[in-house]
Design a protein around this motif. Structure first.
Motif, PDB file in Angstrom:
ATOM      1  N   THR A  73       0.786  -1.273  -0.096  1.00  0.00           N
ATOM      2  CA  THR A  73      -0.002  -0.134  -0.099  1.00  0.00           C
ATOM      3  C   THR A  73       0.854   1.340  -0.082  1.00  0.00           C
ATOM      4  O   THR A  73       1.909   1.358   0.668  1.00  0.00           O
ATOM      5  N   ASP A  75      -0.458   7.818  -0.179  1.00  0.00           N
ATOM      6  CA  ASP A  75      -1.936   7.509  -0.475  1.00  0.00           C
ATOM      7  C   ASP A  75      -2.475   5.901  -0.248  1.00  0.00           C
ATOM      8  O   ASP A  75      -2.390   5.180  -1.014  1.00  0.00           O
ATOM      9  N   ASN A  82      -5.085   4.760  -0.361  1.00  0.00           N
ATOM     10  CA  ASN A  82      -6.196   4.468  -1.228  1.00  0.00           C
ATOM     11  C   ASN A  82      -5.573   3.451  -2.200  1.00  0.00           C
ATOM     12  O   ASN A  82      -6.103   2.690  -3.067  1.00  0.00           O
ATOM     13  N   VAL A  83      -4.301   3.462  -2.460  1.00  0.00           N
ATOM     14  CA  VAL A  83      -3.374   2.821  -3.836  1.00  0.00           C
ATOM     15  C   VAL A  83      -2.984   1.613  -3.225  1.00  0.00           C
ATOM     16  O   VAL A  83      -2.078   1.890  -2.216  1.00  0.00           O
ATOM     17  N   THR A 108      -4.627  -0.741  -7.899  1.00  0.00           N
ATOM     18  CA  THR A 108      -6.010  -0.399  -7.564  1.00  0.00           C
ATOM     19  C   THR A 108      -6.030   1.182  -6.719  1.00  0.00           C
ATOM     20  O   THR A 108      -5.024   1.437  -6.057  1.00  0.00           O
ATOM     21  N   ASN A 109      -7.090   1.804  -7.019  1.00  0.00           N
ATOM     22  CA  ASN A 109      -7.241   3.105  -6.461  1.00  0.00           C
ATOM     23  C   ASN A 109      -8.538   3.052  -5.861  1.00  0.00           C
ATOM     24  O   ASN A 109      -9.515   3.088  -6.462  1.00  0.00           O
ATOM     25  N   SER A 110      -8.899   2.630  -4.294  1.00  0.00           N
ATOM     26  CA  SER A 110     -10.262   2.463  -3.739  1.00  0.00           C
ATOM     27  C   SER A 110     -10.974   3.889  -3.892  1.00  0.00           C
ATOM     28  O   SER A 110     -12.158   3.651  -3.982  1.00  0.00           O
ATOM     29  N   ARG A 111     -10.214   4.696  -3.919  1.00  0.00           N
ATOM     30  CA  ARG A 111     -10.754   6.184  -3.743  1.00  0.00           C
ATOM     31  C   ARG A 111     -11.645   6.477  -5.136  1.00  0.00           C
ATOM     32  O   ARG A 111     -12.906   6.847  -4.811  1.00  0.00           O
ATOM     33  N   TYR A 112     -11.224   6.188  -5.946  1.00  0.00           N
ATOM     34  CA  TYR A 112     -11.697   6.624  -7.270  1.00  0.00           C
ATOM     35  C   TYR A 112     -12.180   5.071  -7.839  1.00  0.00           C
ATOM     36  O   TYR A 112     -12.632   5.453  -9.233  1.00  0.00           O
ATOM     37  N   GLY A 113     -11.940   4.045  -7.720  1.00  0.00           N
ATOM     38  CA  GLY A 113     -12.494   2.768  -8.009  1.00  0.00           C
ATOM     39  C   GLY A 113     -11.810   2.392  -9.373  1.00  0.00           C
ATOM     40  O   GLY A 113     -12.257   1.763 -10.225  1.00  0.00           O
ATOM     41  N   SER A 114     -10.537   3.037  -9.511  1.00  0.00           N
ATOM     42  CA  SER A 114      -9.793   2.420 -10.741  1.00  0.00           C
ATOM     43  C   SER A 114      -8.827   1.360 -10.485  1.00  0.00           C
ATOM     44  O   SER A 114      -8.605   1.126  -9.189  1.00  0.00           O
TER      45      SER A 114
END
Length: 89
Positions: free
Chosen positions: A46, A50, A52-53, A66-72
């Motif tokens: 992780t 950030d 989230n990444v 993956t970026n959980s904040r943006y769903g990418s």
């Protein structure tokens, strides 16, 4: 013909280890290790900057980002990245 064989024999050790066996600093971050092809399938890390990444090594050696904040989600092939970057040097 002998020149080609000797040239290939001299060049092979340089290229055979270029993908996942290149030297990597012991202080390299887990993400650097994973994205440079030094991770094993299932390894994940992780981002500290950030949370989230996340990066995860897939069974085929590719890396899922993956970026959980943006769903990418994106897939990285460390070998292809190495080859692409080595051509620009």
């Amino acid at each position: 013909m002998k020149r080609i064989i000797f040239a290939a024999a001299a060049f092979f050790p340089l290229t055979s280890g270029a993908f996942a066996f290149t030297l990597l600093s012991e202080t390299a971050s887990p993400i650097a290790q994973i994205t440079q092809g030094h991770g094993s399938p299932g390894d994940s890390a992780t981002s500290q900057s950030d949370p989230n990444v996340t990066f995860r090594v897939l069974d085929n050696g590719w890396v899922e980002r993956t970026n959980s904040r943006y769903g990418s989600r994106s897939i990285i092939d460390p070998q292809a990245e190495y080859l692409r970057n080595s051509k620009t040097r």
